[in-house]
Design an enzyme around this catalytic site. Structure first.
Site, PDB file in Angstrom:
ATOM      1  N   ASP A 178       2.163   3.056   2.961  1.00  0.00           N
ATOM      2  CA  ASP A 178       1.049   3.997   2.899  1.00  0.00           C
ATOM      3  C   ASP A 178       1.484   5.461   2.716  1.00  0.00           C
ATOM      4  O   ASP A 178       1.812   5.882   1.625  1.00  0.00           O
ATOM      5  CB  ASP A 178       0.184   3.783   4.150  1.00  0.00           C
ATOM      6  CG  ASP A 178      -1.151   4.507   4.096  1.00  0.00           C
ATOM      7  OD1 ASP A 178      -1.367   5.286   3.167  1.00  0.00           O
ATOM      8  OD2 ASP A 178      -1.992   4.303   4.985  1.00  0.00           O
ATOM      9  N   HIS A 227       0.829  -1.219   0.000  1.00  0.00           N
ATOM     10  CA  HIS A 227       0.000   0.000   0.000  1.00  0.00           C
ATOM     11  C   HIS A 227       0.856   1.258   0.000  1.00  0.00           C
ATOM     12  O   HIS A 227       1.611   1.503   0.939  1.00  0.00           O
ATOM     13  CB  HIS A 227      -0.926   0.000   1.222  1.00  0.00           C
ATOM     14  CG  HIS A 227      -2.010   1.018   1.143  1.00  0.00           C
ATOM     15  ND1 HIS A 227      -3.024   0.972   0.204  1.00  0.00           N
ATOM     16  CD2 HIS A 227      -2.243   2.145   1.861  1.00  0.00           C
ATOM     17  CE1 HIS A 227      -3.834   2.001   0.371  1.00  0.00           C
ATOM     18  NE2 HIS A 227      -3.382   2.741   1.364  1.00  0.00           N
ATOM     19  N   ARG A 264     -16.835   5.289   1.531  1.00  0.00           N
ATOM     20  CA  ARG A 264     -17.229   6.713   1.511  1.00  0.00           C
ATOM     21  C   ARG A 264     -17.228   7.272   0.104  1.00  0.00           C
ATOM     22  O   ARG A 264     -17.965   8.182  -0.221  1.00  0.00           O
ATOM     23  CB  ARG A 264     -16.202   7.550   2.285  1.00  0.00           C
ATOM     24  CG  ARG A 264     -16.211   7.435   3.750  1.00  0.00           C
ATOM     25  CD  ARG A 264     -15.081   8.304   4.327  1.00  0.00           C
ATOM     26  NE  ARG A 264     -13.879   7.545   4.600  1.00  0.00           N
ATOM     27  CZ  ARG A 264     -12.652   7.910   4.247  1.00  0.00           C
ATOM     28  NH1 ARG A 264     -12.449   9.026   3.579  1.00  0.00           N
ATOM     29  NH2 ARG A 264     -11.620   7.158   4.556  1.00  0.00           N
ATOM     30  N   HIS A 276       0.807   5.587  -1.317  1.00  0.00           N
ATOM     31  CA  HIS A 276       0.389   6.790  -2.046  1.00  0.00           C
ATOM     32  C   HIS A 276       1.686   7.569  -2.231  1.00  0.00           C
ATOM     33  O   HIS A 276       2.112   8.312  -1.339  1.00  0.00           O
ATOM     34  CB  HIS A 276      -0.598   7.623  -1.235  1.00  0.00           C
ATOM     35  CG  HIS A 276      -1.783   6.851  -0.726  1.00  0.00           C
ATOM     36  ND1 HIS A 276      -2.792   6.427  -1.556  1.00  0.00           N
ATOM     37  CD2 HIS A 276      -2.112   6.409   0.517  1.00  0.00           C
ATOM     38  CE1 HIS A 276      -3.696   5.762  -0.844  1.00  0.00           C
ATOM     39  NE2 HIS A 276      -3.298   5.739   0.416  1.00  0.00           N
ATOM     40  N   GLU A 318     -10.885   2.393   8.909  1.00  0.00           N
ATOM     41  CA  GLU A 318      -9.621   2.876   9.469  1.00  0.00           C
ATOM     42  C   GLU A 318      -9.868   3.770  10.676  1.00  0.00           C
ATOM     43  O   GLU A 318      -9.086   3.766  11.614  1.00  0.00           O
ATOM     44  CB  GLU A 318      -8.862   3.648   8.379  1.00  0.00           C
ATOM     45  CG  GLU A 318      -7.527   4.220   8.837  1.00  0.00           C
ATOM     46  CD  GLU A 318      -6.832   5.002   7.745  1.00  0.00           C
ATOM     47  OE1 GLU A 318      -7.464   5.270   6.702  1.00  0.00           O
ATOM     48  OE2 GLU A 318      -5.653   5.361   7.938  1.00  0.00           O
ATOM     49  N   HIS A 367     -11.637   3.572  -3.601  1.00  0.00           N
ATOM     50  CA  HIS A 367     -10.941   4.333  -2.558  1.00  0.00           C
ATOM     51  C   HIS A 367     -11.410   3.935  -1.167  1.00  0.00           C
ATOM     52  O   HIS A 367     -10.613   3.686  -0.268  1.00  0.00           O
ATOM     53  CB  HIS A 367     -11.078   5.850  -2.746  1.00  0.00           C
ATOM     54  CG  HIS A 367     -10.327   6.598  -1.683  1.00  0.00           C
ATOM     55  ND1 HIS A 367     -10.868   6.878  -0.445  1.00  0.00           N
ATOM     56  CD2 HIS A 367      -9.052   7.041  -1.637  1.00  0.00           C
ATOM     57  CE1 HIS A 367      -9.947   7.488   0.308  1.00  0.00           C
ATOM     58  NE2 HIS A 367      -8.852   7.590  -0.395  1.00  0.00           N
ATOM     59  N   GLN A 426       2.727  11.243  -1.185  1.00  0.00           N
ATOM     60  CA  GLN A 426       2.773  11.628   0.229  1.00  0.00           C
ATOM     61  C   GLN A 426       4.177  11.533   0.822  1.00  0.00           C
ATOM     62  O   GLN A 426       4.454  12.107   1.867  1.00  0.00           O
ATOM     63  CB  GLN A 426       1.763  10.799   1.042  1.00  0.00           C
ATOM     64  CG  GLN A 426       0.318  11.150   0.670  1.00  0.00           C
ATOM     65  CD  GLN A 426      -0.738  10.293   1.344  1.00  0.00           C
ATOM     66  OE1 GLN A 426      -0.459   9.579   2.294  1.00  0.00           O
ATOM     67  NE2 GLN A 426      -1.967  10.352   0.828  1.00  0.00           N
ATOM     68  N   HIS A 456      -6.032  -1.403   6.041  1.00  0.00           N
ATOM     69  CA  HIS A 456      -6.224  -0.978   7.442  1.00  0.00           C
ATOM     70  C   HIS A 456      -7.151  -1.951   8.186  1.00  0.00           C
ATOM     71  O   HIS A 456      -6.709  -2.635   9.080  1.00  0.00           O
ATOM     72  CB  HIS A 456      -6.713   0.468   7.589  1.00  0.00           C
ATOM     73  CG  HIS A 456      -5.870   1.455   6.846  1.00  0.00           C
ATOM     74  ND1 HIS A 456      -4.511   1.557   7.042  1.00  0.00           N
ATOM     75  CD2 HIS A 456      -6.169   2.361   5.860  1.00  0.00           C
ATOM     76  CE1 HIS A 456      -4.020   2.493   6.238  1.00  0.00           C
ATOM     77  NE2 HIS A 456      -5.005   2.988   5.510  1.00  0.00           N
TER      78      HIS A 456
END
Ligand code: NGQ
Ligand code: ZN
Length: 458
Positions: free
Chosen positions: A319, A55, A207, A57, A234, A204, A60, A268
């Site tokens: 992450d 995982h 939500r 991104h 999470e 994603h 970031q 998560h």
């Protein structure tokens, strides 16, 4: 890609070390076992498979350390997310390529040889696609190629700003897709697949993806045979919103509305009831744990012990890249459990007493499963030769002095802070030798220029 025979005093086969192993490499994969003889090249005392990072991104990485100051109100995951959104808004394809390449070099040097990129920065900041709608995805593909790491690209579907189906906020606009455009992107990327590049699907979160869109994507034929990743449960707030609006907890809702199986990676999955813990374990889905990010964001602790006791599959990811090291992920995974249970060696079992070996075996198998790639091992499984990804530990380090093979992995994962990863190969190519990546100077200087320009524009 040269063919060669590599000799290790101890190489990780299956779920532990075997002595005097010859690894024959041909065409970027580990071919059938060879005889241990003088004809090979001795590469070291301890050789383990490259670790999959399930995982990431990537963007970031460049904001690590920028969200550790108190804000006006109480700080939380949600205030961190505002800082992250502001940062994300400034990243275009060139920035992403430079940041991701630097990150991937750091990953390789830490012992990760494959990364699953959960990618949702798709469009321009106003939400309009780039001239090439795959521009941001391709920046990640380029970065992985430059660094030499294996990539599972997970273009991420992101449609709504909450469980109530509200429209995306202004800063989320560049994440958004209609289902058709999303499936087109997926098809474009699928055409690029190779042993070093797999393409899967990410939703994603519950939500961000309405029920109907989830159904359409999961039924699509290009999606049906690949991996499916999703962020889930999470934060407590997310569990409460899901309960209020969908009348079920996130994991409960997902299992009631999708056929969750071994293709899935639930990222998560922090807040679980006993029943949800059991359902994930029985489904054979991977729980994608990211302990340093989960600690950094104040998420909570995954119920590791009951989950492993139920036979659950786990893997690790970095992450947000507040830390880039399988050592730190696995160490903190175990330490979190020790701190709450007040016991030691929580992950280990009677059949596998070494905590380090247990955690490494899980990270390799679960990470490979979540990657949808033939990685995570040095020997063939069901006659299929795995990709030649390996890590050689630095047996000259004082940390390994006086350690026998039974304690090598525990020492790597729990002792000290010096990086014990000395040499790293992915896809049959030596990328890191003596702790240095083959292109680290160029990639770091481009990264520096990009991040300094972002800071000046502040
Ligand atoms: C992400 N990261 O997509 O980057 C998320 C934060 C969200 C983590 N959850 C954003 N660690 O979940 O809405
Ligand atoms: Zn994430």
């Amino acid at each position: 890609m040269a063919s060669s025979i590599l000799l290790a005093d101890h190489a990780w086969l299956g779920r532990g070390f075997a002595d005097e192993v010859a690894l024959a490499i041909e065409g970027g994969v580990f071919a059938a076992a060879a005889a241990f003889s003088d004809r090979g090249e001795r590469i070291g005392r301890y050789v383990v498979p490259g670790v999959p990072n399930l995982h990431s991104h990537a963007f970031q990485r460049a904001m690590a350390g920028l969200a550790e100051r108190r804000g006006q109100s109480e700080d939380s995951f949600w205030t961190w997310r505002e800082v992250m959104y502001a940062f994300a808004g400034r990243i275009g394809p060139d920035e992403l390529r430079a940041i991701a390449a630097q990150l991937y070099v750091e990953m390789l040097k830490a012992g990760y040889t494959h990364v699953c990129e959960f990618h949702y920065l798709h469009h321009r900041t106003d939400g309009k696609p780039y001239a090439d709608p795959a521009a941001m995805s391709l920046a990640l593909v380029d970065a992985a190629r430059e660094a030499g790491i294996g990539l599972t690209l997970l273009p991420t579907l992101y449609m709504t700003g909450g469980f109530d189906g509200r429209a995306l906020g202004e800063r989320q606009r560049r994440f958004g897709h209609e289902v058709d455009a999303y499936l087109r992107l997926l098809e474009t990327l699928r055409a690029l697949e190779s042993p070093m590049l797999r393409v899967g699907v990410a939703l994603h979160s519950l939500r961000a993806v309405p029920e109907e869109a989830m159904r359409v994507v999961l039924e699509n034929k290009t999606v049906r045979d690949g991996v499916v990743h999703i962020h889930i449960a999470e934060q407590i707030g997310e569990v409460q919103d899901c309960l209020a609006i969908r009348k079920a907890r996130p994991v409960e809702w997902l299992f009631d509305h999708a056929d969750v199986d071994a293709r899935w990676c639930l990222v998560h999955a922090t807040h679980l009831t006993e029943e949800e813990t059991r359902r994930i374990a029985e489904s054979r889905a991977v729980a994608g744990l990211c302990p340093t990010t989960e600690a950094n964001l104040g998420d909570g602790l995954f119920p590791l012990k009951p989950y492993l006791d139920a036979g659950g599959v786990i893997g690790i990811g970095s992450d947000s890249h507040i830390s880039v090291s399988p050592v730190e992920e696995l160490r903190w995974l175990e330490y979190g459990q020790r701190l709450v249970t007040r016991h030691r060696n929580v992950s280990a079992s009677a059949t596998m007493p070494s905590t380090g070996e247990t955690l490494l075996a899980h990270a390799l198998a679960g990470g490979a499963q979540a990657s949808g790639a033939n990685i995570g091992r040095l020997d063939a499984k069901h006659g299929v030769a795995p990709r030649a990804d390996l890590v050689v530990l630095d047996d000259a380090s004082p940390l390994l002095a006086g350690r026998d093979v039974a304690h090598a992995i525990d020492t790597w994962l729990f002792a000290g802070n010096a990086n014990l990863v000395r040499d790293v190969m992915a896809g049959g190519e030596w990328l890191v030798r003596d702790g240095r990546h083959r292109d680290e100077a160029r990639i770091a200087s481009r990264y520096r220029a990009v991040v300094e320009a972002l800071a000046i524009a502040d």
